[in-house]
Write an enzyme that holds these catalytic residues in place. Structure first.
Site, PDB file in Angstrom:
ATOM      1  N   LEU A 100      35.115 -29.434  92.224  1.00  0.00           N
ATOM      2  CA  LEU A 100      33.940 -29.919  92.958  1.00  0.00           C
ATOM      3  C   LEU A 100      33.142 -30.661  92.086  1.00  0.00           C
ATOM      4  O   LEU A 100      32.738 -30.233  90.765  1.00  0.00           O
ATOM      5  CB  LEU A 100      33.346 -28.386  93.645  1.00  0.00           C
ATOM      6  CG  LEU A 100      33.585 -28.225  95.113  1.00  0.00           C
ATOM      7  CD1 LEU A 100      32.974 -27.149  95.463  1.00  0.00           C
ATOM      8  CD2 LEU A 100      33.748 -29.402  95.973  1.00  0.00           C
ATOM      9  N   ASP A 101      32.488 -31.775  92.493  1.00  0.00           N
ATOM     10  CA  ASP A 101      31.553 -32.398  91.736  1.00  0.00           C
ATOM     11  C   ASP A 101      30.603 -31.567  91.118  1.00  0.00           C
ATOM     12  O   ASP A 101      30.163 -30.817  91.852  1.00  0.00           O
ATOM     13  CB  ASP A 101      31.082 -33.746  92.403  1.00  0.00           C
ATOM     14  CG  ASP A 101      30.300 -34.726  91.719  1.00  0.00           C
ATOM     15  OD1 ASP A 101      31.064 -35.300  90.917  1.00  0.00           O
ATOM     16  OD2 ASP A 101      29.174 -34.873  91.811  1.00  0.00           O
TER      17      ASP A 101
END
Length: 248
Positions: A100-101
């Protein structure tokens, strides 16, 4: 520890108990350099060898779900001060499945099972990932339709997907693709900027009862379901251009 030699061999993952019995019958198994026979017991500290090679105890597999907070980077690189491994400070080596960013939050899997990582990340598996996204201005029907039907990013048109408005500036999206920063890029292509992005589900596992920053182990049922879902996936394969199978 005090278990039968055939169970000890099978517990290492070397072979089944039945196959272990055959090795024992053939005189290929030793306990502390003595040829083993059926019914022998293995105690703590004993060295069991097959064909002269010591058997190593199989690592217990770990599968966990983390509700990743904003600001944590999904990397095992400890030079990155915000890396997910130092954040969790888990007692043994684990690694995230996909990512996930840094500014995104929500569900991410971590494990020490490289086999299941490869299977889940393969694009051909078409595993669902569900997100709640907040953007910087009100969404309209035109935006929702465009997101559903595919948006041109990075030289490709994204696959059709489920998109539903959840509030003035908020929508739910379910992806089976995993292009790099896909949701953010899709929104930007349509003139919107993502202000908050939270992954709420991967496959059969959701964030239910998991507060931000907390983690839990998968249940046995969840592991069985995921194993069944990836049963037809080979350990290696062509990702069909999808290099980040669990990205957002």
């Amino acid at each position: 520890m005090d278990i039968s030699v055939n169970k000890y061999i099978s517990d290492t993952g070397f072979c089944s108990r039945r196959e272990a019995d055959k090795y024992i019958e053939q005189g290929r198994v030793t306990i502390n350099d003595n040829i083993a026979s059926k019914g022998n017991r293995v105690k703590t500290g004993d060295v069991v060898e097959v064909d002269g090679e010591p058997l190593k105890k199989k690592k217990a597999t770990i599968y966990m779900a983390l509700n990743k907070p904003k600001g944590i980077t999904c990397t095992t690189d400890t030079k990155d001060k915000s890396n997910i491994i130092d954040y969790l400070n888990y007692s043994s080596r684990i690694f995230p499945i996909g990512r996930l960013d840094k500014l995104s939050e929500g569900l991410i899997f971590l494990t020490n099972d490289g086999d299941i990582v490869n299977k889940i990340l393969r694009a051909g598996n078409q595993h669902e990932k569900e997100y709640i996204v907040t953007v910087d201005k009100p969404v309209n029907l035109e935006f929702i339709k465009a997101m559903r039907n595919g948006v041109k990013i990075m030289g490709v048109v994204t696959q059709k997907c489920f998109v539903q408005q959840e509030g003035t500036n908020r929508f739910r999206i379910i992806l089976t693709q995993g292009l790099n920063r896909q949701i953010r890029r899709m929104c930007e292509a349509l003139g919107y900027n993502v202000e908050a992005l939270r992954r709420t589900r991967i496959m059969n596992i959701t964030l239910k009862d998991l507060p931000p920053g907390k983690w839990r182990y998968f249940t046995k049922e969840e592991i069985n379901t995921i194993s069944a879902m990836v049963a037809n996936s080979s350990k290696t394969g062509n990702n069909a251009g999808n290099t980040e199978g669990m990205d957002e």
